[in-house]
Design a protein around this motif. Structure first.
Motif, PDB file in Angstrom:
ATOM      1  N   PHE A 143      -2.166 -15.663   6.560  1.00  0.00           N
ATOM      2  CA  PHE A 143      -0.856 -15.048   6.327  1.00  0.00           C
ATOM      3  C   PHE A 143       0.268 -16.084   6.305  1.00  0.00           C
ATOM      4  O   PHE A 143       1.267 -15.952   6.985  1.00  0.00           O
ATOM      5  CB  PHE A 143      -0.583 -13.956   7.376  1.00  0.00           C
ATOM      6  CG  PHE A 143      -1.606 -12.859   7.366  1.00  0.00           C
ATOM      7  CD1 PHE A 143      -1.546 -11.849   6.410  1.00  0.00           C
ATOM      8  CD2 PHE A 143      -2.636 -12.841   8.289  1.00  0.00           C
ATOM      9  CE1 PHE A 143      -2.508 -10.842   6.386  1.00  0.00           C
ATOM     10  CE2 PHE A 143      -3.600 -11.830   8.261  1.00  0.00           C
ATOM     11  CZ  PHE A 143      -3.520 -10.829   7.310  1.00  0.00           C
ATOM     12  N   SER A 151      -4.570  -0.335   8.106  1.00  0.00           N
ATOM     13  CA  SER A 151      -5.275  -1.353   7.314  1.00  0.00           C
ATOM     14  C   SER A 151      -6.125  -0.645   6.263  1.00  0.00           C
ATOM     15  O   SER A 151      -6.010  -0.925   5.079  1.00  0.00           O
ATOM     16  CB  SER A 151      -6.189  -2.179   8.214  1.00  0.00           C
ATOM     17  OG  SER A 151      -5.775  -3.506   8.289  1.00  0.00           O
ATOM     18  N   TYR A 170       4.583  -5.465   8.496  1.00  0.00           N
ATOM     19  CA  TYR A 170       3.156  -5.322   8.774  1.00  0.00           C
ATOM     20  C   TYR A 170       2.772  -5.929  10.111  1.00  0.00           C
ATOM     21  O   TYR A 170       1.751  -5.585  10.687  1.00  0.00           O
ATOM     22  CB  TYR A 170       2.321  -5.960   7.648  1.00  0.00           C
ATOM     23  CG  TYR A 170       2.194  -7.462   7.710  1.00  0.00           C
ATOM     24  CD1 TYR A 170       3.240  -8.284   7.319  1.00  0.00           C
ATOM     25  CD2 TYR A 170       1.033  -8.072   8.161  1.00  0.00           C
ATOM     26  CE1 TYR A 170       3.131  -9.661   7.369  1.00  0.00           C
ATOM     27  CE2 TYR A 170       0.907  -9.448   8.219  1.00  0.00           C
ATOM     28  CZ  TYR A 170       1.965 -10.243   7.821  1.00  0.00           C
ATOM     29  OH  TYR A 170       1.858 -11.597   7.880  1.00  0.00           O
ATOM     30  N   ARG A 171       3.588  -6.852  10.596  1.00  0.00           N
ATOM     31  CA  ARG A 171       3.163  -7.597  11.774  1.00  0.00           C
ATOM     32  C   ARG A 171       3.739  -7.030  13.068  1.00  0.00           C
ATOM     33  O   ARG A 171       3.148  -7.191  14.117  1.00  0.00           O
ATOM     34  CB  ARG A 171       3.552  -9.072  11.625  1.00  0.00           C
ATOM     35  CG  ARG A 171       2.696  -9.949  12.423  1.00  0.00           C
ATOM     36  CD  ARG A 171       2.416 -11.344  11.912  1.00  0.00           C
ATOM     37  NE  ARG A 171       3.269 -11.925  10.924  1.00  0.00           N
ATOM     38  CZ  ARG A 171       3.004 -13.101  10.360  1.00  0.00           C
ATOM     39  NH1 ARG A 171       1.930 -13.779  10.681  1.00  0.00           N
ATOM     40  NH2 ARG A 171       3.796 -13.594   9.459  1.00  0.00           N
ATOM     41  N   CYS A 205       2.788  -2.913  18.142  1.00  0.00           N
ATOM     42  CA  CYS A 205       2.150  -4.226  18.233  1.00  0.00           C
ATOM     43  C   CYS A 205       2.477  -4.879  19.571  1.00  0.00           C
ATOM     44  O   CYS A 205       3.596  -4.772  20.072  1.00  0.00           O
ATOM     45  CB  CYS A 205       2.628  -5.121  17.099  1.00  0.00           C
ATOM     46  SG  CYS A 205       2.214  -4.421  15.505  1.00  0.00           S
ATOM     47  N   ARG A 253      -3.296  -9.886  14.021  1.00  0.00           N
ATOM     48  CA  ARG A 253      -2.563 -10.620  13.006  1.00  0.00           C
ATOM     49  C   ARG A 253      -2.072 -11.924  13.595  1.00  0.00           C
ATOM     50  O   ARG A 253      -1.481 -11.938  14.680  1.00  0.00           O
ATOM     51  CB  ARG A 253      -1.365  -9.796  12.484  1.00  0.00           C
ATOM     52  CG  ARG A 253      -1.757  -8.670  11.531  1.00  0.00           C
ATOM     53  CD  ARG A 253      -2.332  -9.228  10.239  1.00  0.00           C
ATOM     54  NE  ARG A 253      -2.919  -8.217   9.376  1.00  0.00           N
ATOM     55  CZ  ARG A 253      -4.202  -7.849   9.382  1.00  0.00           C
ATOM     56  NH1 ARG A 253      -5.036  -8.398  10.232  1.00  0.00           N
ATOM     57  NH2 ARG A 253      -4.660  -6.956   8.533  1.00  0.00           N
ATOM     58  N   SER A 254      -2.360 -12.976  12.878  1.00  0.00           N
ATOM     59  CA  SER A 254      -2.027 -14.316  13.310  1.00  0.00           C
ATOM     60  C   SER A 254      -0.527 -14.414  13.628  1.00  0.00           C
ATOM     61  O   SER A 254       0.273 -13.815  12.911  1.00  0.00           O
ATOM     62  CB  SER A 254      -2.399 -15.275  12.173  1.00  0.00           C
ATOM     63  OG  SER A 254      -2.425 -16.579  12.622  1.00  0.00           O
ATOM     64  N   ARG A 295      -2.463  -5.274  16.837  1.00  0.00           N
ATOM     65  CA  ARG A 295      -1.785  -4.240  16.059  1.00  0.00           C
ATOM     66  C   ARG A 295      -2.544  -2.924  16.194  1.00  0.00           C
ATOM     67  O   ARG A 295      -3.758  -2.874  15.995  1.00  0.00           O
ATOM     68  CB  ARG A 295      -1.747  -4.704  14.605  1.00  0.00           C
ATOM     69  CG  ARG A 295      -0.824  -3.930  13.725  1.00  0.00           C
ATOM     70  CD  ARG A 295      -0.692  -4.622  12.375  1.00  0.00           C
ATOM     71  NE  ARG A 295      -1.880  -4.416  11.561  1.00  0.00           N
ATOM     72  CZ  ARG A 295      -1.884  -4.395  10.222  1.00  0.00           C
ATOM     73  NH1 ARG A 295      -0.761  -4.615   9.560  1.00  0.00           N
ATOM     74  NH2 ARG A 295      -2.984  -4.212   9.558  1.00  0.00           N
ATOM     75  N   THR A 306      -6.830  -7.510   6.534  1.00  0.00           N
ATOM     76  CA  THR A 306      -5.699  -6.575   6.583  1.00  0.00           C
ATOM     77  C   THR A 306      -6.183  -5.174   6.380  1.00  0.00           C
ATOM     78  O   THR A 306      -7.079  -4.943   5.588  1.00  0.00           O
ATOM     79  CB  THR A 306      -4.648  -6.892   5.530  1.00  0.00           C
ATOM     80  OG1 THR A 306      -3.404  -6.304   5.944  1.00  0.00           O
ATOM     81  CG2 THR A 306      -4.963  -6.327   4.181  1.00  0.00           C
TER      82      THR A 306
END
Lengths: 409, 409
Positions: A260, B36, B171-172, B339, B362-363, B368, B409
């Motif tokens: 990402f 996702s 998204y994060r 998150c 997620r990096s 999440r 994802t």
């Protein structure tokens, strides 16, 4: 003139005959439109149910890794590669033919600057021309489309030609271009070549690597029997991959999609031409069709394809119907279809469909009959021409219900 | 602290509870990753079998007209429109989110010349940024991408801003931007706006028409439950359609695709943003997911989504685990996910999955958890936090098998 009994005998000795039982072919229908939409492999629906219920339903997000969905574009691409003479790692299933054309043309035009011409054939399938026109506009006219008569392609390749964009088998008349000769000619003159294999893949032997082709695209829903709107494929020769820049820079073409990162970095190999997330349902359906083709020797497919086409032409000529042959008379010059011309072509096709013989019509006056050697029989051809003869003898097409409407590729 | 018995009582009185029986939800799994890949609607596999065997198999090429495949992109688009506040004729299902972004950004940038900046948020989903970068290159740098902190978007819109490209729900971290306010701000300053609804459509009320949004895209495989790699959608406001030029000029966006003309002419309405032939299998699977959502009141979906999110946060805070909350504490500022951050986030998610609770990572450090109100229960949240507590209390994540690999994802 071959009799129906003789056609039956040909079917009985046809080495590809056993393949037809792997397709759902509706009773009473002669289907000569597999070059528009291939028939349904019987395995497809079970395979989809298994994918949907066991993989998506039970593995959920984990399916991307546990069921290897992530590598499907390349795995199915490699399988298609075996049908078109491409070694592994050069073919990817992704998006549509149109989108794949844009990806490869954009990269080719940049690589070839200051050459700026995309040279194509008059009458190429419209999406090929439209995408080149769209790229010209999108790039601020750093490239432009030029089309010439197919017979003049080699003579027209010059120092301005960035890339030659050709469809090997013409969708409207089935004429086949000489891939080896034209590719060599393009290279001699410093141009790249991009072949559209929409009517080639799965229908006749293609030798991309042997011909030193640079780029190719093709369609999954015709002779590959992938289903309506199946994803398409693209080919980029190994040597070109590191130099061809992806401009349709979706996240799955990134070198590390799951890092990402904020900036795009292309993947090293053919995966750089992935864009968004691929449809796994469509990929699996396409794989079913490709798997069937891989079981049949391509030489046998071509042999039967030509025999079916020759038989069709012989029977039509023998019946002395009022058609002009739009396709080359000699098999070597054809793909796997035969086209006729008639001013009432549209209505004639409708009347034929009423009789259970499905061909299609292409504007302005072309009747198109495609031959899919895995499921079309010699008797199909005999029955189709018998129906065509009946339609013409009784002028059955001359009815209001057969007036012109839209048809679909 | 809510007890599990109290969570059960909430499930018993939940008006959306009956929807969960329309999904295949594996036994023993708490699935908090519908953001996702949405869960499988039970209707989907039968619908696919019917499409494949009865439509493709038996109607063959005729399916395009007799089964209305040709109009599916618009018909399913109109249904999605009802979920995102768009009147008919403005939403189309096509291609991927990435490709649709490119279509709309290219048109917007041309329309807004000499303005040349695509303004986006720092940390936007990578494909949004990558596609803008690709367009910049493809257009010969007639546009460029600029990103700013999401809180500074309005202040950053200036006379150079051609189009503002924002994802409504991050998204994060699940943070939600104010669509109405930012859209108004963009318009005041002469910019167009393009909203990415990947984490909005089907998860919360969206009012595209009411907010006078210009353009939007979104994803079919998250809250719309369309299956892995389902096609995406795009929205172009009626008023903008005649002025927004399609550059991805595939044949199905032509005014008369079946006239097979040599030159591209765009269709009059939203269909100009079709490109190649759409996958009918994927469209029909997506329609199954959308049909389910249309039966549930969006207000009830949002109410439950926030209640699930609040409960999750309350329980995590009550358990005094070692997490930082990465999402806004107040529901109004969130989408349908919560998150958490932890330096060992990846391993913790793996340990949770081992316990049957599926969230994702997620990096660099984000755990999440997405809430799909049609099939997630209050007890799912309770059980998930209980599992999280067990993982943390026993440091279960601190095992070699949970070392970092790729996630999806």
């Amino acid at each position: 003139m071959l009799s129906r009994a003789e056609a039956l005998a040909l079917d009985a000795s046809d080495p590809l005959a056993p393949f037809s039982k792997h397709f759902l072919l509706p009773q009473g229908i002669v289907y000569l439109d597999g070059n528009s939409l291939g028939a349904l492999p019987l395995a497809t629906s079970d395979r989809l149910v298994q994918l949907v219920r066991k993989q998506w339903g039970e593995a959920l997000i984990g399916g991307w890794t546990t069921h290897d969905w992530l590598t499907l574009p390349r795995r199915v691409g490699d399988k298609i590669g075996r049908l078109i003479g491409a070694d592994t790692g050069q073919v990817l299933v992704a998006d549509s033919t149109s989108i794949n054309l844009l990806k490869l043309l954009a990269g080719a035009v940049e690589l070839q600057a200051p050459r700026s011409v995309i040279l194509s054939q008059d009458g190429n399938f419209p999406t090929d021309l439209y995408i080149a026109q769209g790229l010209a506009a999108l790039s601020g006219h750093r490239c432009r489309l030029r089309t010439v008569n197919p017979s003049e392609i080699c003579a027209a390749i010059d120092a301005e030609t960035a890339v030659v964009l050709l469809t090997e088998v013409d969708y409207r008349n089935g004429a086949r271009l000489d891939m080896a000769a034209i590719t060599a000619c393009a290279h001699e003159r410093g141009a790249l070549i991009l072949w559209d294999l929409a009517h080639s893949a799965g229908a006749l032997p293609v030798a991309l690597d042997a011909c030193a082709v640079d780029l190719a695209v093709g369609c999954g829903y015709k002779y590959l029997n992938g289903g309506p709107g199946a994803p398409a494929f693209l080919y980029v020769a190994h040597a070109l991959q590191p130099r061809l820049r992806p401009f349709l820079t979706g996240w799955l073409g990134h070198a590390e999609p799951f890092a990402f990162e904020a900036d795009y970095r292309p993947a090293a190999g053919i995966e750089r031409f992935l864009c968004g997330t691929p449809s796994i349902l469509s990929l699996v359906a396409l794989e079913c069709g490709v798997d069937l083709l891989l079981e049949a020797p391509m030489d046998a497919i071509r042999h039967k394809s030509l025999a079916l086409g020759d038989l069709f032409i012989d029977l039509v000529e023998g019946a002395r119907l009022d058609f002009a042959l739009a396709s080359p008379r000699e098999g070597e010059g054809r793909g796997s279809q035969v086209c006729l011309r008639h001013p009432q072509g549209y209505a004639i096709i409708q009347a034929l469909i009423r009789r259970g013989v499905i061909g299609d019509f292409r504007s302005p006056d072309v009747l198109r009959f495609g031959f899919a050697p895995l499921y079309n029989r010699y008797t199909d051809i005999w029955d189709a021409v018998a129906a065509l003869t009946a339609v013409m003898d009784a002028a059955e097409w001359d009815r209001p219900e057969f007036m012109r409407r839209q048809s679909v590729t």
